[in-house]
Design a protein around this motif. Sequence first.
Motif: not given
Length: 350
Positions: A43-48, A51, A53, A59, A233
């Motif tokens: 992840d980067t800055d708390g986001a995977e 991504q 959907n 994971r 991301n």
Amino acid sequence: MTQRTLAGILAAPLVLALLVIAATQPLPYVTYEPGLTVDVLGDTDGAEIIQINGQKTYRDDGELRMTTVYVSQPDAKLNLFDVMSDWISREDAVYPYKAVYRPDETTEQSREDGAVEMVSSQDAAIAVALAELGYDVEPALEVLSVSDNAPADGRLKVRDVFRSINGTPVEEPEDIIDTLQATPPGEAVTFEVLRGGEPTTVRVVPTTNEEGNQVVGIRLGTGYVFPFQVSVNIADNIGGPSAGLMFSLGIYDTLTPGSLTDGRIVAGTGTINGAGQVGPIGGIQQKIVAARDAGAELFLVPPDNCADALGSQNGDMRLVRAPTMHSATDSIKAWVDDPDADLPTCKGNA
């Protein structure tokens, strides 16, 4: 005072002047140094980073690391000491300026080009990974970038997929270009696009550029219509197309049960096209060093970079030739089953 002493005294200012010139005079070279590596499964800055959907994801442990290179920018003023330091190093490299940048290229243009290449690379990587898993992927024309303060700024967005313009289906770039040129000055054109998979209507009034052409301020490229939403991301300061292979492998791993790497660290590099073919990149030796220092045990090499890869400081990290995403996937699986497995190699292919 001897003649030798006098000559030394007279030469001292000249030597000092030469040292000052060497320290201040910019030279026409570009330096390459090992850059950071990024686990695309992380992840980067708390986001995977990857991504997804609308589809089940898995994971797992393990790392798939994309690699980067620190490249001096077009407007960098490299002096003799800067160049000599990287030239002497066994892990850095020096190239003629004209071999890397256009004569009039600016840092801003270089970053913009890198951002466009990153968008195209990610979309091709998604398409290849989904095709490898048996999903249908439809090629389409999309927006790769929107110029600041252009007519399309705030209206069209990066990755908008074109469906029609003024009611006419869009299949080729010429469909948009021809319609824009036929539009009277001051009149709007209507775009039908897919944005995040949802149909959207956008009206834009073209402007006339210096060449007398009607434009809206976008760059076009090949995109895709995916069966579900997938995005990558990645940090804005990372550009270029060279992470395509690793993005594709990361998406494949995220959509399949179990860890592709069996919990171990695999790194690599390579552009990727819609057919899954892996293309050459710059700075292969510096990327191999970065991967080695990150603890990778296996490194995937584009075939066209094999000759330079063989001269790299890879330590105990194994180098594997990866002509396609499918081949890379097979090599990783074979290596997981048997670390001593016979894998495609750069030897004999340089």
